[in-house]
Design an enzyme around this catalytic site. Structure first.
Site, PDB file in Angstrom:
ATOM      1  N   CYS A 127      40.362  95.345  81.660  1.00  0.00           N
ATOM      2  CA  CYS A 127      41.488  95.674  80.562  1.00  0.00           C
ATOM      3  C   CYS A 127      42.425  94.820  80.493  1.00  0.00           C
ATOM      4  CB  CYS A 127      42.078  97.231  80.815  1.00  0.00           C
ATOM      5  SG  CYS A 127      43.371  97.456  79.777  1.00  0.00           S
ATOM      6  N   CYS A 135      41.182  92.877  73.416  1.00  0.00           N
ATOM      7  CA  CYS A 135      40.670  94.163  74.006  1.00  0.00           C
ATOM      8  C   CYS A 135      39.477  94.564  74.355  1.00  0.00           C
ATOM      9  CB  CYS A 135      41.445  95.140  72.836  1.00  0.00           C
ATOM     10  SG  CYS A 135      41.029  96.854  73.317  1.00  0.00           S
TER      11      CYS A 135
HETATM   12  N1  DGL Z   1      44.024  96.519  76.418  1.00  0.00           N
HETATM   13  C1  DGL Z   1      42.735  97.072  75.861  1.00  0.00           C
HETATM   14  C2  DGL Z   1      41.721  96.536  76.881  1.00  0.00           C
HETATM   15  O1  DGL Z   1      41.493  95.622  77.050  1.00  0.00           O
HETATM   16  C3  DGL Z   1      42.972  98.440  75.543  1.00  0.00           C
HETATM   17  C4  DGL Z   1      43.348  99.432  76.514  1.00  0.00           C
HETATM   18  C5  DGL Z   1      43.927 100.873  75.957  1.00  0.00           C
HETATM   19  O2  DGL Z   1      44.491 100.927  74.979  1.00  0.00           O
HETATM   20  O3  DGL Z   1      43.409 101.721  76.364  1.00  0.00           O
HETATM   21  O4  DGL Z   1      40.822  97.266  76.891  1.00  0.00           O
END
Ligand code: DGL
Length: 275
Positions: free
Chosen positions: A204, A100
Site C-alpha cells: 500500500c 494505489c
Molecule cells: N494507497 C492505496 C494503496 O496503495 C490505497 C489505500 C486505501 O485507501 O485504503 O492501496
C-alpha cells in the site's frame, strides 16, 4: 464573527480553485501524466516519478474524501474511480498512473478499459521473493491482501485501520501507531519476531511514509514496494512513444477537493521513508 470567517474562507477556496484552473488552462498544451490515489499514499510514488522524469508535467488527484479504499467493495471502488477518471479526463493526459495497489490489484483491467489512455498500476512485487524462497511478509490493505492469501511461501497481513491513521495525521506522521494497528486491527497470520522475515513488502503506497516504523518493528533485511517496477514500465512506454520530455522543468498540479493539503504535504514531507 464566525459567519464572516466562514464566508472569507469559502471565498478564498473559490478564488484558489479559479486560480488553479487558470494555471492549468494556461498550460493546456501540456500533456500530463496523471497520478491517482485515495489520498497522500500516491505522493510517495509521485516523489519518485518527478526524480526519474524531471521534465514531465504531472497532475495529482488524491481522493482523500473517499479514503480508505482498502475497506470498500470492488463495485464501490469502480464507481468512485469512474467518477474520478471523468474529472481527470478533463485535462490533456498522456498516461494514467494508479499510484494505489488497491485499485491496481483489483480493478486494473476495468480502469484500463475506461480511461482510454495508457494506464499503469502498482503491484506488490511478490514474485521475486517467492522464487528466491525468502521469508516474506506482505503488508497491505484488506482488499489487496485477499488477492494474495493463497500465494505459496508468502505470509499476508491485511491492515484495517492503518490508512485512516496515516490520513488523519498527515502533518504529524510520528503519531501513527503502527504496532497498535498491527496488533489490534489486522487480519492474517504472521510471526511477530524481530529479524524473522528477510523481506517485507509494502503493498500500500501510504505505508511508504511510515517505512522506518515498519522497519524498526520487523527489522527485515529489506523492505520493498512496487514503485520501481511501475517506473520501469512507464519509462519503457514513454521511450517507445518518444514522449519523454527533455527541455522543460517538471511541474505538478494538484486537483480534487484536497488539492491544497496534498500540495502542501508534497512540498513539506521529506524523502519517502523518513517517518
Ligand atoms: N494507497 C492505496 C494503496 O496503495 C490505497 C489505500 C486505501 O485507501 O485504503 O492501496
Amino acid at each position: 464573527m464566525q459567519v464572516h470567517l466562514t464566508i472569507i474562507s469559502y471565498l478564498f477556496c473559490i478564488i484558489l480553485t479559479i486560480f488553479i484552473n487558470f494555471v492549468i488552462q494556461f498550460s493546456m498544451n501540456e500533456q500530463f501524466i496523471a497520478v491517482l490515489d485515495s489520498g497522500i499514499g500516491g505522493i510517495s510514488v509521485l516523489k519518485e516519478l518527478v526524480k526519474v522524469f524531471p521534465n514531465e508535467s504531472f497532475l495529482y488527484f488524491g481522493d482523500n474524501n473517499n479514503a480508505p479504499y482498502g475497506n470498500k467493495s470492488k463495485e464501490r471502488l469502480l464507481s468512485i474511480t469512474i467518477r474520478n477518471i471523468d474529472i481527470i479526463k478533463k485535462y490533456p493526459i498522456k498516461a494514467l498512473v494508479l499510484a494505489c495497489n488497491t485499485l491496481s490489484v483489483n480493478l486494473i483491467s476495468d480502469i484500463k478499459d475506461y480511461s482510454g489512455v495508457e494506464t499503469f498500476g502498482i503491484f506488490p512485487p511478490v514474485e521475486k521473493c517467492v522464487i528466491n524462497k525468502e521469508k516474506t511478509l506482505l503488508l497491505a490493505t484488506k482488499r489487496t491482501s485477499e488477492n494474495y492469501r493463497n500465494t505459496p511461501l508468502l505470509e499476508v497481513v491485511g491492515l484495517l485501520d492503518l490508512v485512516c491513521k496515516i490520513e488523519d495525521n498527515i502533518f504529524d506522521l510520528e503519531k501513527v501507531d503502527f504496532v497498535r494497528s498491527l496488533k489490534e486491527s489486522s487480519c492474517g497470520q504472521f510471526i511477530d519476531v524481530k529479524g524473522y522475515y528477510n523481506t517485507i513488502i509494502l503493498g500500500c503506497t501510504h505505508y511508504n511514509f511510515i517505512k522506518i516504523k515498519i522497519s524498526d518493528h520487523f527489522q527485515p533485511q529489506k523492505i520493498i514496494d512496487g514503485t520501481t517496477f511501475l517506473i520501469f514500465n512507464l519509462k519503457k512506454y514513454l521511450k517507445n512513444k518518444k514522449s519523454i520530455e527533455k527541455t522543460k522543468r517538471f511541474s505538478v498540479f494538484f486537483i480534487g477537493d484536497n488539492a491544497k493539503e496534498n500540495q502542501y504535504f508534497f512540498e513539506k514531507s521529506g524523502q519517502v521513508g523518513q517517518n
